[in-house]
Design an enzyme around this catalytic site. Structure first.
Site, PDB file in Angstrom:
ATOM      1  N   ASP A 217       0.770  -1.179  -0.094  1.00 55.52           N
ATOM      2  CA  ASP A 217       0.137   0.081   0.086  1.00 55.52           C
ATOM      3  C   ASP A 217       0.840   1.027  -0.004  1.00 55.52           C
ATOM      4  O   ASP A 217       0.491   2.217   0.747  1.00 55.52           O
ATOM      5  CB  ASP A 217      -1.105  -0.236   1.116  1.00 55.52           C
TER       6      ASP A 217
ATOM      7  N   LYS B 170      -6.586  -4.885  -3.207  1.00 51.70           N
ATOM      8  CA  LYS B 170      -7.299  -5.505  -1.973  1.00 51.70           C
ATOM      9  C   LYS B 170      -8.295  -4.618  -1.188  1.00 51.70           C
ATOM     10  O   LYS B 170      -8.098  -3.384  -1.014  1.00 51.70           O
ATOM     11  CB  LYS B 170      -6.128  -5.958  -0.979  1.00 51.70           C
TER      12      LYS B 170
ATOM     13  N   CYS C 103      -1.909  -2.437   7.742  1.00 50.69           N
ATOM     14  CA  CYS C 103      -1.969  -3.307   6.912  1.00 50.69           C
ATOM     15  C   CYS C 103      -0.931  -4.350   7.122  1.00 50.69           C
ATOM     16  O   CYS C 103      -0.994  -5.471   6.335  1.00 50.69           O
ATOM     17  CB  CYS C 103      -2.305  -2.394   5.502  1.00 50.69           C
TER      18      CYS C 103
HETATM   19  N1  TIU Z   1      -2.662   0.280   4.138  1.00 49.22           N
HETATM   20  C1  TIU Z   1      -2.877   0.714   5.709  1.00 49.22           C
HETATM   21  O1  TIU Z   1      -2.310   0.474   6.317  1.00 49.22           O
HETATM   22  N2  TIU Z   1      -4.505   1.303   5.742  1.00 49.22           N
HETATM   23  C2  TIU Z   1      -4.824   2.076   6.833  1.00 49.22           C
HETATM   24  O2  TIU Z   1      -5.946   2.257   6.739  1.00 49.22           O
HETATM   25  N3  TIU Z   1      -4.029   2.297   7.610  1.00 49.22           N
HETATM   26  C3  TIU Z   1      -3.907   3.193   8.597  1.00 49.22           C
HETATM   27  O3  TIU Z   1      -3.169   3.413   9.446  1.00 49.22           O
HETATM   28  N4  TIU Z   1      -5.053   4.052   8.528  1.00 49.22           N
END
Ligand code: TIU
Length: 232
Positions: free
Chosen positions: A27, A132, A165
């Site tokens: 991500d 995802k 994530c």
């Molecule tokens: N990719 C991921 O970690 N999504 C989140 O929403 N992370 C947060 O820390 N908010």
């Protein structure tokens, strides 16, 4: 005979087969790293994540040179939000929810500029990109099949955010039998204390979820794994 590689790590050496390891980049999207995206919409200071970019770009270059498979993930949803549970949609600032217009397009929606991976880490031909809908990269994705197809057993896990994530994916991977090394300077959090504790939780209890090492240690192991020995 397989020559295994070794990374000095917490809580002990991480030993892996260089033919069965992948670099997983979670991500690293504009929505999490740039102001005006999903991360900021949740009230976070996104500048804290930018420290990850340089070491991760270095690790990515080393993995590519070593021929290690690279898999990128992106969190996001279909434009009609049919894959976004109401419990997720309704969380956070009501003025800036998933699907609302943001600085880089609709927030956390596939196909929008903000949803894509930052330029510094853009995938190249042959690298898989997994979209995802959840926090974990295994939930409702083709990741498990892709790893099985390639015979991957060990994962070098990087990306953002450490406690969300990255952690969710590492936990999912553990339950599926993968060995995970989390690269400490290549994962990032909006919360320094969560970064510290999130990494400690991986390696605690004898490595309850896996191993932790920095990118210098991992790059050294990947480089030595591909260097021909003088005897050859
Ligand atoms: N990719 C991921 O970690 N999504 C989140 O929403 N992370 C947060 O820390 N908010």
């Amino acid at each position: 005979m397989t020559a295994f590689s070794r990374v000095p790590a917490q809580p002990g050496d991480f030993i892996f087969d260089p033919n069965r390891v992948a670099l997983l980049i979670i991500d690293m999207q504009r929505d999490f790293l740039y102001p005006g995206g999903f991360g900021e919409s949740l009230g976070n200071d996104v500048a804290l994540l930018r420290t990850v970019i340089e070491p991760l770009a270095g690790l990515l270059a080393t993995a590519r040179a070593a021929g290690i498979p690279v898999i990128h993930t992106r969190e996001g949803h279909r434009p009609d939000l049919s894959d976004c549970p109401p419990a997720k949609l309704l969380r956070g600032d009501p003025a800036q929810r998933i699907g609302d217009p943001g600085r880089f397009g609709r927030i956390l929606i596939r196909g929008e500029y903000g949803h894509d991976i930052i330029d510094e880490l853009a995938p190249v031909d042959g690298e898989m990109v997994i979209d995802k809908p959840g926090k974990g990269a295994f939930y409702a994705t083709e990741l498990a099949d892709a790893l099985a197809d390639r015979g991957i057993r060990s994962l070098l896990v990087t990306g953002v955010t450490t406690e969300v994530c990255v952690h969710t994916t590492v936990r999912e991977a553990n339950d599926r039998g993968f060995e995970c090394l989390v690269v400490s300077d290549c994962v990032g959090s909006y919360f320094p204390e969560f970064q510290r504790v999130g990494l400690a939780m991986i390696a605690a209890q004898g490595g309850i979820f896996g191993w932790v090492a920095d990118s210098a240690a991992v790059r050294a192991a990947l480089t030595s794994a591909v260097s021909p020995s003088p005897a050859q």
